[in-house]
Design an enzyme around this catalytic site. Structure first.
Site, PDB file in Angstrom:
ATOM      1  N   ASP A   1      -0.170  10.851  -4.340  1.00  0.00           N
ATOM      2  CA  ASP A   1       1.025  11.439  -3.716  1.00  0.00           C
ATOM      3  C   ASP A   1       1.275  12.727  -4.498  1.00  0.00           C
ATOM      4  OD1 ASP A   1       3.259  10.695  -1.623  1.00  0.00           O
ATOM      5  OD2 ASP A   1       4.356  11.503  -3.317  1.00  0.00           O
TER       6      ASP A   1
ATOM      7  N   THR B   1      -4.736  13.375   5.387  1.00  0.00           N
ATOM      8  CA  THR B   1      -3.322  13.531   5.762  1.00  0.00           C
ATOM      9  C   THR B   1      -3.131  14.814   6.569  1.00  0.00           C
ATOM     10  OG1 THR B   1      -2.772  12.413   3.696  1.00  0.00           O
ATOM     11  CG2 THR B   1      -0.956  13.431   4.907  1.00  0.00           C
TER      12      THR B   1
ATOM     13  N   LYS C   1       5.441   1.787  -3.041  1.00  0.00           N
ATOM     14  CA  LYS C   1       5.357   3.141  -3.603  1.00  0.00           C
ATOM     15  C   LYS C   1       5.625   3.050  -5.083  1.00  0.00           C
ATOM     16  CE  LYS C   1       4.804   7.454  -2.228  1.00  0.00           C
ATOM     17  NZ  LYS C   1       4.113   7.958  -1.029  1.00  0.00           N
TER      18      LYS C   1
ATOM     19  N   LYS D   1       0.855  -1.188   0.000  1.00  0.00           N
ATOM     20  CA  LYS D   1       0.000   0.000   0.000  1.00  0.00           C
ATOM     21  C   LYS D   1       0.880   1.224   0.000  1.00  0.00           C
ATOM     22  CE  LYS D   1      -3.931   2.125   0.295  1.00  0.00           C
ATOM     23  NZ  LYS D   1      -3.480   2.853  -0.927  1.00  0.00           N
TER      24      LYS D   1
ATOM     25  N   ASN E   1      -2.241  18.977  -1.508  1.00  0.00           N
ATOM     26  CA  ASN E   1      -3.262  18.273  -0.730  1.00  0.00           C
ATOM     27  C   ASN E   1      -2.968  18.295   0.764  1.00  0.00           C
ATOM     28  OD1 ASN E   1      -3.858  15.324   0.544  1.00  0.00           O
ATOM     29  ND2 ASN E   1      -5.593  16.078  -0.632  1.00  0.00           N
TER      30      ASN E   1
END
Ligand code: NDP
Ligand code: 2IT
Length: 444
Positions: free
Chosen positions: A166, A209, A126, A90, A240
Site C-alpha cells: 500500500d 491496480t 489492513k 487480505k 504505484n
C-alpha cells in the site's frame, strides 16, 4: 430511529476520534438503506450491521528498530483483521507517518466490500505503521521490516491473513518482510502478495491496480456511450497506482496531463513521459521537481491544485480526502465527465455528492481500484498451485474481473432503484455476498 442510523451512531460513539472510519462507514450504510429496509427485522435480530462494522480483531504492537546512527526508534504497528466471512483476511500494509488506528480501520472496512466485489475468496484486513520509509537507508527499512514481521508473523499465514503493499510499501519492503517471515517460521508459503518475481510473485501484480482502474473506467464509459481514446486525463499521485494508471491510459489512447506527489504537481500538456516518471519515482525515489527539470514541456506547481486543469477524466490515485469540494467544482467547471478512484476514499463526501449531482460519472475506489487486490488473489492461487501464469494470462483475468465488477455494480444500482449510482451499486453488491456468508456461518 432507523436501524442504519442507530448503527452509525453506535460506530461514532464507540470509535471516538476516528473520522476516516466514520466517513467510510457512513457512506456504506447510507447506500445500504434500500437493502436493509427490505430485511430490517432479520438483520436487526442478527445484529448484522453491528458485526460488519466491528473488526473481528485489531492487533496493535511495538516496532523497535535501530537507525544508522545507533539510535533506537519506536513505531506503532497495526493489523486490523476486519472480516473473514468469505476468505482469509487480505489487504495491504501502509507505511506513512499519518497512519493511526482509525485510518487502518477505515481501510480495512473498505477492503471487506472491495474484496467481495472481486469475486475471489478473500476477506478484508489492513495494517501498517507510522514508520516513514522516505529518506531512510535500505538498511533502516530492512531493520524496521524485520522488527515489524517479528510480531506480525504469529498473526498471519497463507490461509489466515495475507498482507501486501500500500502507500510506502512496495517490492523492497515486501521482500524484507517475506525474508523475515520465512526465517522465523521456516515456511515457504504465499503469506504476502506483491512478492518479487524470483520468489513467488505474480506477473502483472505491480501494474494491476492502475491497469484495472483503466479497464473499469473504459468499461463504464463504454456503457454510457463514451470512448476513452482521445480523452484528456488528470491523475494525482506518482506512486504505484498512479504510474501504471498513466501507462495504461496512454496505451488505450488517452492523454495524461498531470501527476502529483505530497509536495506539488506537474502539468505536462504534451502528455506525461512514463519512462521518465518511472526513472524519477521508481529508481531515484526523487521528487517531481526532477521530472519537471528533465522535461521542457512540463510545468511544476508547488502545493495542491492537480484537479484544476482542464480534463475529461480525473483519476485520484494518491490518498484519502485529496479531492475536495473546491476540486470538484473546478472539475465540473472544466467539463470533466468522469471521476474514478484509484486511491482509497480520495474524494470527500461533499465532493462526491457535488460531482454526482452534477452528472459526473463516479466509480468509487472499492470497485475502481479492486484490480490490485484481485491480482493478489491470483498470486495466491498461483502460489497454492505452485505454478506461474504468463503476463498476458494474468492481465486477461484482471480485465475480466474489472469488467465483471462494473457489470455487477451497474446491475445492483439498477436493481435497487438508483441506476448510474455506482457508489450505491458497489456498496450493495459488495455487502450482499459478505452478509449472506455471515448469516450462513451463524453468530461469530
Ligand atoms: P505509493 O506510496 O506508491 O504512492 C503514493 C503517492 O501518493 C505518492 O506519489 C505520494 O507522494 C502521494 N501522496 C500525496 N499526498 C499523500 C499523503 N498525504 N499521504 C500519502 N501519499 C500521498 O502508494 P500507492 O500508489 O500504492 O497507493 C496510492 C493509493 O492507492 C492509496 O490510497 C492506496 O491505499 C491505494 N491503493 C493501492 C493499491 C496497491 O496495489 N498499491 C491497491 C488499491 C488501492 P509522496 O511520494 O510525496 O509521499
Ligand atoms: O487497498 C488495496 O486494495 C491494496 N493496497 C492492495 C491489497 C492487496 O492485498 O493486494
Amino acid at each position: 430511529m432507523s436501524y442504519v442510523d442507530e448503527v452509525y451512531e453506535r460506530v461514532v460513539a464507540q470509535n471516538p476520534a476516528q473520522p476516516e472510519f466514520h466517513q467510510a462507514v457512513r457512506e456504506v450504510l447510507d447506500s445500504l438503506r434500500p437493502v436493509i429496509e427490505r430485511n430490517e427485522e432479520r438483520y436487526r435480530k442478527e445484529a448484522l450491521l453491528e458485526r460488519i462494522t466491528t473488526p473481528e480483531r485489531a492487533i496493535l504492537f511495538r516496532v523497535p528498530w535501530v537507525d544508522d546512527k545507533g539510535q533506537v526508534q519506536v513505531n506503532n504497528g497495526y493489523r486490523v483483521q476486519f472480516n473473514s466471512a468469505i476468505g482469509p483476511y487480505k489487504g495491504g500494509l501502509r507505511l506513512h507517518p499519518s497512519v493511526n488506528l482509525g485510518i487502518i480501520k477505515f481501510l480495512g472496512f473498505e477492503q471487506v466490500f472491495k474484496n467481495s466485489l472481486t469475486g475471489t475468496p478473500i476477506g478484508g484486513g489492513k495494517g501498517g505503521s507510522d514508520f516513514d520509509p522516505k529518506g531512510k537507508s535500505d538498511r533502516e527499512v530492512m531493520a524496521f521490516c524485520q522488527s515489524f514481521m517479528t510480531e506480525l508473523y504469529r498473526h498471519v499465514g497463507a490461509d489466515v491473513d495475507v498482507p501486501a503493499g500500500d502507500i510506502g510499501t512496495g517490492a523492497r519492503e515486501i521482500g524484507y518482510l517475506y525474508g523475515q517471515y520465512k526465517r522465523i517460521t521456516g515456511l515457504y508459503e504465499g503469506v504476502l502478495t506483491g512478492k518479487g518475481l524470483t520468489y513467488g510473485g505474480s506477473l502483472a501484480r505491480t501494474e494491476a491496480t492502475g491497469y484495472g482502474l483503466l479497464y473499469i473506467t473504459q468499461e463504464m464509459l463504454k456503457a454510457n456511450g463514451v470512448e476513452l481514446a482521445g480523452k484528456t486525463v488528470a491523475i494525482s499521485g506518482a506512486g504505484n497506482v498512479a504510474i501504471y494508471a498513466a501507462q495504461k491510459a496512454e496505451q488505450l489512447g488517452a492523454k495524461v496531463v498531470t501527476v502529483s506527489d505530497s509536495t506539488g504537481w506537474v502539468y505536462d500538456p504534451e502528455g506525461i513521459d512514463i519512462a521518465l516518471l518511472k526513472e524519477v519515482k521508481e529508481v531515484k525515489r526523487a521528487r517531481l521537481t526532477e521530472y519537471a527539470a528533465a522535461r521542457p514541456s512540463a510545468q511544476y506547481h508547488e502545493g495542491r491544485g492537480v484537479f484544476t486543469v482542464k480534463c475529461d477524466v480525473a483519476l485520484p490515485c494518491a490518498t484519502q480526502n485529496e479531492l475536495r469540494i473546491e476540486d470538484a467544482k473546478a472539475l465540473v467547471e472544466n467539463g470533466c465527465i468522469a471521476v474514478c478512484e484509484g486511491a482509497n476514499m480520495p474524494t470527500t463526501q461533499e465532493a462526491t455528492e457535488y460531482l454526482m449531482s452534477h452528472g459526473v460519472y463516479f466509480v468509487p475506489g472499492k470497485a475502481a481500484n479492486a484490480g490490485g487486490v484481485a491480482t493478489s488473489a491470483l498470486e495466491m492461487s498461483q502460489n497454492s498451485m505452485r505454478l506461474s501464469w504468463t503476463f498476458d494470462e494474468v492481465d486477461a483475468k484482471l480485465h475480466d474481473i474489472m469488467v465483471n465488477i462494473f457489470k455487477n455494480i451497474d446491475a445492483a444500482a439498477k436493481e435497487y432503484g438508483v441506476p448510474g449510482n455506482y457508489v450505491a451499486g458497489a456498496n450493495i453488491a459488495g455487502f450482499l455476498k459478505v452478509a449472506t456468508a455471515m448469516e450462513a456461518q451463524g453468530v461469530v
